[in-house]
Design an enzyme around this catalytic site. Structure first.
Site, PDB file in Angstrom:
ATOM      1  N   GLY A   1    -119.904  50.835-100.549  1.00  0.00           N
ATOM      2  CA  GLY A   1    -120.395  50.853 -99.167  1.00  0.00           C
ATOM      3  C   GLY A   1    -120.521  49.485 -98.531  1.00  0.00           C
ATOM      4  O   GLY A   1    -121.028  49.375 -97.414  1.00  0.00           O
TER       5      GLY A   1
ATOM      6  N   SER B   1    -118.473  42.068 -98.040  1.00  0.00           N
ATOM      7  CA  SER B   1    -119.016  40.714 -98.100  1.00  0.00           C
ATOM      8  C   SER B   1    -120.527  40.661 -97.911  1.00  0.00           C
ATOM      9  O   SER B   1    -121.132  39.605 -98.076  1.00  0.00           O
ATOM     10  CB  SER B   1    -118.347  39.844 -97.028  1.00  0.00           C
ATOM     11  OG  SER B   1    -116.961  39.737 -97.285  1.00  0.00           O
TER      12      SER B   1
ATOM     13  N   THR C   1    -111.357  43.130-110.183  1.00  0.00           N
ATOM     14  CA  THR C   1    -110.071  42.646-110.698  1.00  0.00           C
ATOM     15  C   THR C   1    -110.177  42.463-112.205  1.00  0.00           C
ATOM     16  O   THR C   1    -111.137  41.883-112.697  1.00  0.00           O
ATOM     17  CB  THR C   1    -109.685  41.318-110.029  1.00  0.00           C
ATOM     18  OG1 THR C   1    -109.622  41.514-108.621  1.00  0.00           O
ATOM     19  CG2 THR C   1    -108.331  40.836-110.516  1.00  0.00           C
TER      20      THR C   1
ATOM     21  N   ILE D   1     -86.500  35.644 -91.042  1.00  0.00           N
ATOM     22  CA  ILE D   1     -85.256  34.923 -91.331  1.00  0.00           C
ATOM     23  C   ILE D   1     -84.309  35.800 -92.151  1.00  0.00           C
ATOM     24  O   ILE D   1     -83.092  35.764 -91.965  1.00  0.00           O
ATOM     25  CB  ILE D   1     -85.562  33.596 -92.057  1.00  0.00           C
ATOM     26  CG1 ILE D   1     -86.160  32.582 -91.067  1.00  0.00           C
ATOM     27  CG2 ILE D   1     -84.310  33.021 -92.728  1.00  0.00           C
ATOM     28  CD1 ILE D   1     -86.721  31.321 -91.720  1.00  0.00           C
TER      29      ILE D   1
ATOM     30  N   GLU E   1    -112.281  37.329-101.686  1.00  0.00           N
ATOM     31  CA  GLU E   1    -113.298  36.254-101.719  1.00  0.00           C
ATOM     32  C   GLU E   1    -113.900  35.996-100.339  1.00  0.00           C
ATOM     33  O   GLU E   1    -114.203  34.864 -99.965  1.00  0.00           O
ATOM     34  CB  GLU E   1    -112.711  34.923-102.259  1.00  0.00           C
ATOM     35  CG  GLU E   1    -111.944  35.028-103.557  1.00  0.00           C
ATOM     36  CD  GLU E   1    -112.821  35.215-104.771  1.00  0.00           C
ATOM     37  OE1 GLU E   1    -114.045  35.328-104.620  1.00  0.00           O
ATOM     38  OE2 GLU E   1    -112.277  35.267-105.877  1.00  0.00           O
TER      39      GLU E   1
END
Length: 401
Positions: free
Chosen positions: A133, A136, A162, A353, A379
């Site tokens: 929920g 940061s 991770t 490109i 982060e």
């Protein structure tokens, strides 16, 4: 070596380490990365190679069997590895943050127990703040650790872990109200617990479940998971530093170096995108000449190269500031913000490109295009970085009226 993203003032040892890593990336990572990524396969052979190079102990002090190198050396190695495949840098980063937190904040017993085995790559670290929920907003976490005799009982659900499956030691941030009176600020009633576990998925120890890999748009190969604690019992000597209530500060210290790492990843991915773009532009012909000879493409290459160079310089500055013992949250926030935004832009220009071929899974740029967005949110989002930068600037430039 490319002309871009050079770093002045490196020692012979640092140059040798970087040269070894770059060689490893060119030979062992770039040729296989796209295939592994498309299969979402854990890069075990690459990880074994990094273990042999000693990279899991790069910043762990020599007394614990590591190489005792600086944050700058580490960040430059991450930049090289991300240039090969960003997922591999993620495998190392979480391990390194836990090792750094142990080195800075752990008890002597905790350092002696974990750091030598972490340096050898036998114990692999992961850290866990986020919850389903919240992202940061770390102060809003609900996972709890409650004292019960000589143990703590942990309950809660964590997200975006991770290395959740492959790690064997997880630093988990929980709320712990013990010893903190009602009304204590949320960030002063948090504790980091060192949770040992078996690698794998399912119930990896009594009370601890790693449900499985989260399927992601990019950043594949590395396992990103949830972590569910249901009456997980942890001995009191596994509170990081031995004292409750310090978890928020410990985690923020770890994330500060993690932000330098994310900036380094952005630099590495942008460098690779530039390499692919400048190479393709010289091979592809339109209107009778290589597209690199069209001014529109030269302008793109000029902008891309400038962004690569600027991001690298800011990342190096942030790492050197931390190495000098100074506070670097302003520089780390700026570097992370700029490098991740520039990375996205450089990757997109390289993609343009390539024209229609950029959309093909046969071309490496397609993978980079899916990986770059992770850096915009990992982060701490760009908005969080700008909040940190803004607050720090107001501290530094306080109006003297």
């Amino acid at each position: 070596m490319s002309r871009l993203a050079q770093t002045a003032g490196l020692t012979d040892v640092q140059q040798e380490i970087l040269s070894t890593v770059r060689d490893f990336v060119d030979k062992e990572i770039i040729p296989v990365a796209t295939g592994l990524e498309h299969r979402d396969e854990y890069p075990q052979a690459i990880v074994d190679g990094l273990k042999e190079l000693g990279l899991f102990g790069l910043m762990i002090p020599e007394e614990y069997g590591g190489l005792g190198e600086s944050l700058l050396t580490y960040a430059l190695c991450v930049e090289e590895i991300a240039r090969g495949w960003m997922s591999v840098s993620g495998i190392i980063n979480t391990h390194f943050i836990v090792a750094y937190m142990l080195k800075q904040h752990g008890t002597q017993e905790q350092k002696e127990t974990f750091l030598p085995r972490m340096a050898a790559g036998e114990v692999r670290g992961a850290f866990s703040m986020s919850e389903p929920g919240l992202g940061s907003d770390v102060s809003a976490i609900t996972s709890k650790g409650v004292k019960d005799g000589d143990e703590y009982v942990l309950n809660g659900q964590k997200m975006w872990l991770t290395n959740g499956g492959t790690s064997t030691l997880v630093a988990v941030l929980c709320r712990s109200d013990e010893g903190h009176p009602e009304g204590t600020a949320p960030h002063k009633s948090m504790t980091t617990f060192l949770v040992e576990k078996e690698p794998g998925f399912g119930e990896v120890r009594p009370g601890l479940t790693i449900p499985g890999k989260i399927d992601k748009m990019g950043y594949k190969g590395v396992d990103t998971t949830e972590l569910i604690m249901d009456d997980l019992r942890i001995p009191a000597n596994r509170v990081l530093g031995g004292v409750t209530g310090r978890g928020f500060y410990q985690m923020m210290d770890g994330v500060e170096v993690g932000r330098v790492n994310v900036a380094a990843r952005g630099c590495g991915v942008a460098q690779r995108a530039f390499e692919l773009g400048v190479s393709y532009a010289q091979q592809r012909h339109t209107f009778g000449k290589p597209i690199a000879q069209h001014q529109a493409i030269q302008f793109k290459l000029a902008e891309m190269a400038t962004k690569v160079e600027a991001a690298h310089a800011m990342m190096v500055n942030a790492a050197r500031k931390k190495d000098s013992g100074e506070r670097n949250d302003l520089e780390a926030g700026m570097a992370k913000y700029l490098a991740s935004e520039y990375c996205k832009e450089v990757v997109e220009d390289a993609f343009r490109i390539h024209g229609g071929y950029g959309f093909s899974k046969e071309y490496e740029i397609e993978r980079l295009y899916r990986e770059a967005p992770m850096l915009l949110i990992g982060e701490g989002t760009a908005e969080i970085q700008k909040m940190i930068i803004g607050r720090r600037l107001l501290e530094e430039y306080r109006f003297q009226g």
